[in-house]
Design an enzyme around this catalytic site. Structure first.
Site, mmCIF file in Angstrom:
data_model
loop_
_atom_site.group_PDB
_atom_site.id
_atom_site.type_symbol
_atom_site.label_atom_id
_atom_site.label_comp_id
_atom_site.label_asym_id
_atom_site.label_seq_id
_atom_site.Cartn_x
_atom_site.Cartn_y
_atom_site.Cartn_z
ATOM 1 N N ARG A 80 -5.732 -3.644 -15.320
ATOM 2 C CA ARG A 80 -4.882 -2.962 -14.324
ATOM 3 C C ARG A 80 -3.470 -3.537 -14.321
ATOM 4 O O ARG A 80 -2.477 -2.844 -14.197
ATOM 5 C CB ARG A 80 -5.501 -3.066 -12.920
ATOM 6 C CG ARG A 80 -6.670 -2.108 -12.745
ATOM 7 C CD ARG A 80 -7.359 -2.333 -11.435
ATOM 8 N NE ARG A 80 -6.501 -2.023 -10.288
ATOM 9 C CZ ARG A 80 -6.849 -2.338 -9.045
ATOM 10 N NH1 ARG A 80 -7.986 -2.984 -8.804
ATOM 11 N NH2 ARG A 80 -6.072 -2.028 -8.046
ATOM 12 N N HIS A 142 -3.626 -5.309 1.547
ATOM 13 C CA HIS A 142 -4.720 -5.654 0.613
ATOM 14 C C HIS A 142 -4.279 -6.634 -0.460
ATOM 15 O O HIS A 142 -4.963 -6.827 -1.462
ATOM 16 C CB HIS A 142 -5.303 -4.390 -0.038
ATOM 17 C CG HIS A 142 -6.038 -3.522 0.949
ATOM 18 N ND1 HIS A 142 -6.264 -2.189 0.742
ATOM 19 C CD2 HIS A 142 -6.570 -3.810 2.167
ATOM 20 C CE1 HIS A 142 -6.917 -1.681 1.780
ATOM 21 N NE2 HIS A 142 -7.107 -2.641 2.671
HETATM 22 C C1 BV8 Z 1 -12.963 -6.074 6.241
HETATM 23 C C2 BV8 Z 1 -8.971 -4.322 -3.406
HETATM 24 C C3 BV8 Z 1 -13.822 -7.524 7.857
HETATM 25 C C4 BV8 Z 1 -7.822 -4.586 -4.223
HETATM 26 C C5 BV8 Z 1 -9.551 -2.766 -1.708
HETATM 27 C C6 BV8 Z 1 -17.501 0.648 8.345
HETATM 28 C C7 BV8 Z 1 -16.456 0.644 9.237
HETATM 29 C C8 BV8 Z 1 -15.408 -0.235 9.089
HETATM 30 C C9 BV8 Z 1 -15.367 -1.109 8.003
HETATM 31 C C10 BV8 Z 1 -16.401 -1.069 7.116
HETATM 32 C C11 BV8 Z 1 -17.475 -0.233 7.281
HETATM 33 N N1 BV8 Z 1 -18.329 -0.462 6.255
HETATM 34 C C12 BV8 Z 1 -17.824 -1.419 5.441
HETATM 35 C C13 BV8 Z 1 -16.673 -1.792 5.950
HETATM 36 C C14 BV8 Z 1 -15.777 -2.765 5.443
HETATM 37 C C15 BV8 Z 1 -14.960 -2.236 4.276
HETATM 38 C C16 BV8 Z 1 -14.729 -0.750 4.246
HETATM 39 O O1 BV8 Z 1 -13.859 -0.230 4.913
HETATM 40 N N2 BV8 Z 1 -15.516 -0.053 3.426
HETATM 41 C C17 BV8 Z 1 -15.337 1.380 3.332
HETATM 42 C C18 BV8 Z 1 -15.437 1.813 1.882
HETATM 43 C C19 BV8 Z 1 -16.368 2.043 4.233
HETATM 44 N N3 BV8 Z 1 -13.708 -2.893 4.468
HETATM 45 C C20 BV8 Z 1 -13.597 -4.165 4.072
HETATM 46 O O2 BV8 Z 1 -14.467 -4.802 3.515
HETATM 47 C C21 BV8 Z 1 -12.256 -4.791 4.370
HETATM 48 N N4 BV8 Z 1 -12.475 -6.054 5.016
HETATM 49 O O3 BV8 Z 1 -13.322 -5.100 6.840
HETATM 50 O O4 BV8 Z 1 -13.049 -7.362 6.720
HETATM 51 C C22 BV8 Z 1 -15.219 -7.670 7.336
HETATM 52 C C23 BV8 Z 1 -15.569 -8.891 6.818
HETATM 53 C C24 BV8 Z 1 -16.885 -9.063 6.369
HETATM 54 C C25 BV8 Z 1 -17.807 -7.973 6.393
HETATM 55 C C26 BV8 Z 1 -17.397 -6.717 6.877
HETATM 56 C C27 BV8 Z 1 -16.095 -6.559 7.343
HETATM 57 C C28 BV8 Z 1 -11.507 -5.053 3.075
HETATM 58 C C29 BV8 Z 1 -11.003 -3.744 2.541
HETATM 59 C C30 BV8 Z 1 -10.136 -3.989 1.311
HETATM 60 C C31 BV8 Z 1 -10.927 -3.619 0.090
HETATM 61 N N5 BV8 Z 1 -10.102 -3.760 -1.080
HETATM 62 N N6 BV8 Z 1 -8.913 -2.984 -2.813
HETATM 63 C C32 BV8 Z 1 -7.882 -3.734 -5.426
HETATM 64 O O5 BV8 Z 1 -8.662 -4.028 -6.354
HETATM 65 O O6 BV8 Z 1 -7.137 -2.747 -5.404
HETATM 66 S S1 BV8 Z 1 -9.640 -1.217 -1.062
HETATM 67 C C33 BV8 Z 1 -9.086 -0.029 -2.132
HETATM 68 O O7 BV8 Z 1 -9.199 1.190 -1.390
HETATM 69 C C34 BV8 Z 1 -7.611 -0.125 -2.484
HETATM 70 O O8 BV8 Z 1 -6.973 -1.256 -1.958
HETATM 71 C C35 BV8 Z 1 -7.022 1.117 -1.863
HETATM 72 O O9 BV8 Z 1 -5.758 0.861 -1.382
HETATM 73 C C36 BV8 Z 1 -7.966 1.355 -0.757
HETATM 74 C C37 BV8 Z 1 -7.913 2.705 -0.111
HETATM 75 O O10 BV8 Z 1 -8.006 3.704 -1.114
HETATM 76 P P1 BV8 Z 1 -6.795 4.770 -1.159
HETATM 77 O O11 BV8 Z 1 -5.535 4.011 -1.299
HETATM 78 O O12 BV8 Z 1 -6.909 5.700 -0.019
HETATM 79 O O13 BV8 Z 1 -7.071 5.484 -2.535
HETATM 80 P P2 BV8 Z 1 -8.080 6.700 -2.807
HETATM 81 O O14 BV8 Z 1 -8.227 6.819 -4.294
HETATM 82 O O15 BV8 Z 1 -9.309 6.532 -1.960
HETATM 83 O O16 BV8 Z 1 -7.325 7.993 -2.253
HETATM 84 C C38 BV8 Z 1 -6.134 8.430 -2.877
HETATM 85 C C39 BV8 Z 1 -5.605 9.570 -2.025
HETATM 86 O O17 BV8 Z 1 -4.351 9.988 -2.564
HETATM 87 C C40 BV8 Z 1 -6.500 10.799 -2.020
HETATM 88 O O18 BV8 Z 1 -6.610 11.270 -0.683
HETATM 89 C C41 BV8 Z 1 -5.755 11.805 -2.904
HETATM 90 O O19 BV8 Z 1 -5.930 13.133 -2.449
HETATM 91 C C42 BV8 Z 1 -4.329 11.389 -2.692
HETATM 92 N N7 BV8 Z 1 -3.426 11.689 -3.816
HETATM 93 C C43 BV8 Z 1 -3.685 11.564 -5.136
HETATM 94 N N8 BV8 Z 1 -2.559 11.869 -5.840
HETATM 95 C C44 BV8 Z 1 -1.592 12.160 -4.937
HETATM 96 C C45 BV8 Z 1 -2.128 12.041 -3.639
HETATM 97 N N9 BV8 Z 1 -1.401 12.285 -2.529
HETATM 98 C C46 BV8 Z 1 -0.117 12.644 -2.695
HETATM 99 N N10 BV8 Z 1 0.472 12.778 -3.897
HETATM 100 C C47 BV8 Z 1 -0.230 12.547 -5.036
HETATM 101 N N11 BV8 Z 1 0.371 12.701 -6.233
#
Ligand code: BV8
Ligand code: ZN
Length: 264
Positions: A80, A142
Site C-alpha cells: 500500500r 486512524h
Molecule cells: C475501537 C486501519 C474501541 C488502517 C481501519 C459495533 C459498534 C461500534 C464499534 C464496533 C462495533 N463492532 C466492532 C466495532 C469496533 C470496530 C468497528 O467499527 N467495526 C466495524 C467494521 C463494525 N472499530 C474499531 O475496532 C475501532 N476501535 O472501536 O476501539 C474498541 C477497543 C476494543 C474492542 C472494541 C472496540 C478501530 C477502527 C479503525 C480500524 N482501522 N483502518 C488501514 O489499514 O487503513 S478502518 C478502515 O475503514 C480505514 O481506515 C477506512 O478509513 C475505514 C472506513 O472505511 P471508508 O473510509 O468508509 O472506506 P469504504 O471503502 O468503506 O467506503 C468508501 C466510500 O467511498 C463508499 O461509500 C463509496 O461509495 C465512496 N466512494 C468511492 N469512490 C468515490 C466515493 N465517493 C465519492 N467519490 C468517489 N470517487
C-alpha cells in the site's frame, strides 16, 4: 425536459444549496473516507476493486493478524505504501485544503491513512502564499501509513522504505515495527478522536465525503453534529446510512463535486 437534463439540473441546484450552507456556516467539520482518495488511484476498502474485496479486514488490519503473520501484514502495508507513493492529491483534496485555509472554523478529519490531505495542505498553502498550512492538516483518526511505530516501546519513526521480508526491528528496543495506524479492536488516540468529537459537536455543518460510515467511532461523528442541531452534507458515489439524514446529498465523484461545492 429529458430525464438526464433534469437530473443534472437537480444536481446543480443541490450543489448551490450545499455551497450556500457552507458559506453561511461559522463552524464546519469535514469527515473524509477512502472515497476522497479513490480518484487519486488508491482503492477503497469495501467498494468494487476495494482493498478488502479479496480479503477480510480482520485478516490484515488487526493486532492478532500482525501477531500471527507479521510478514503478511507488513507486506500488505509495504504494497500500500508503494501504491500511495505513486499517487497525488486530487481536486477534491485540494478544494478541502483551500476551504480550511481560507475560511475560519473549519476542522478537517480523515479516516484515511494515506497522507494525501496533508500533501494537499502544503501545495495549496504554497499556491495561496499562506505561510502556515496547519489549518488544512487533518485530524488523522486512524493514524498514518507512512509512519512506523515500535510495537513494544511505541517509538515513532518515518516509514523505512525497504524491501526486506517482515517488519524491521526498533533501533531502541529491537521490537518489531508496525505501521502507525489504528487496527480493528485498537483504541483511537484519545486526544485526536476527542478533538474530532468536540469539532463535530460544535459544528453548524458536517460535510461527509467518500465514506461508507461503517467504522466506529469515526462513523459516529456526523450524528454528533446532527444531534447537536447541525446540518449534514454528504458527497458519495452511492447512498449510505447517512444519506437520509443529509440536508443535501450529492451523488457523484468527490474530485469533481467538491471544487463546485467549495467555490472558495
Ligand atoms: C475501537 C486501519 C474501541 C488502517 C481501519 C459495533 C459498534 C461500534 C464499534 C464496533 C462495533 N463492532 C466492532 C466495532 C469496533 C470496530 C468497528 O467499527 N467495526 C466495524 C467494521 C463494525 N472499530 C474499531 O475496532 C475501532 N476501535 O472501536 O476501539 C474498541 C477497543 C476494543 C474492542 C472494541 C472496540 C478501530 C477502527 C479503525 C480500524 N482501522 N483502518 C488501514 O489499514 O487503513 S478502518 C478502515 O475503514 C480505514 O481506515 C477506512 O478509513 C475505514 C472506513 O472505511 P471508508 O473510509 O468508509 O472506506 P469504504 O471503502 O468503506 O467506503 C468508501 C466510500 O467511498 C463508499 O461509500 C463509496 O461509495 C465512496 N466512494 C468511492 N469512490 C468515490 C466515493 N465517493 C465519492 N467519490 C468517489 N470517487
Ligand atoms: Zn522499540
Amino acid at each position: 425536459m429529458e430525464r438526464l437534463a433534469l437530473l443534472s439540473l437537480r444536481l446543480e441546484e443541490d450543489v448551490e444549496r450545499a455551497n450556500s450552507i457552507l458559506e453561511q456556516a461559522n463552524q464546519i467539520v469535514v469527515l473524509t473516507g477512502a472515497g476522497v482518495s479513490a480518484e487519486s488511484g488508491i482503492p477503497t476498502f469495501r467498494g468494487r476493486g476495494g482493498l478488502w474485496r479479496s480479503r477480510r479486514p480482520e485478516e490484515l488490519a488487526t493486532p492478532e493478524a500482525f501477531e500471527e503473520s507479521p510478514e503478511l501484514v507488513w507486506e500488505w502495508y509495504q504494497w500500500r505504501r508503494r501504491l500511495i507513493a505513486e499517487c497525488s492529491p486530487n481536486a477534491g483534496h485540494q478544494a478541502l485544503a483551500r476551504l480550511a485555509l481560507k475560511k475560519d472554523g473549519v476542522t478537517l478529519i480523515t479516516q484515511n491513512v494515506d497522507g494525501l490531505h496533508s500533501r494537499a495542505a502544503q501545495t495549496e498553502a504554497k499556491a495561496l502564499n499562506i505561510l502556515d498550512a496547519q489549518a488544512a492538516f487533518p485530524l488523522e483518526v486512524h493514524g498514518a501509513i507512512n509512519r512506523d511505530r515500535c510495537s513494544l516501546c511505541d517509538r515513532l519513526t518515518d516509514a523505512v522504505s525497504h524491501f526486506q521480508l517482515g517488519p524491521p526491528q526498533c533501533n531502541d528496543c529491537g521490537g518489531p515495527l508496525r505501521p502507525d495506524v489504528v487496527w480493528f479492536g485498537e483504541s483511537l488516540d484519545p486526544i485526536i478522536i476527542g478533538a474530532a468529537q468536540e469539532a463535530a459537536l460544535r459544528a453548524d455543518v458536517c460535510l461527509v465525503v467518500g465514506t461508507s460510515a461503517l467504522v466506529h467511532p469515526a462513523a459516529g461523528l456526523p450524528s454528533m453534529t446532527l444531534r447537536a442541531g447541525g446540518l449534514l452534507i454528504e458527497v458519495n458515489l452511492e447512498a449510505t446510512t447517512l444519506t437520509n439524514q443529509a440536508a443535501v446529498s450529492l451523488q457523484g465523484r468527490s474530485a469533481s463535486l467538491l471544487p463546485r461545492v467549495i467555490k472558495a
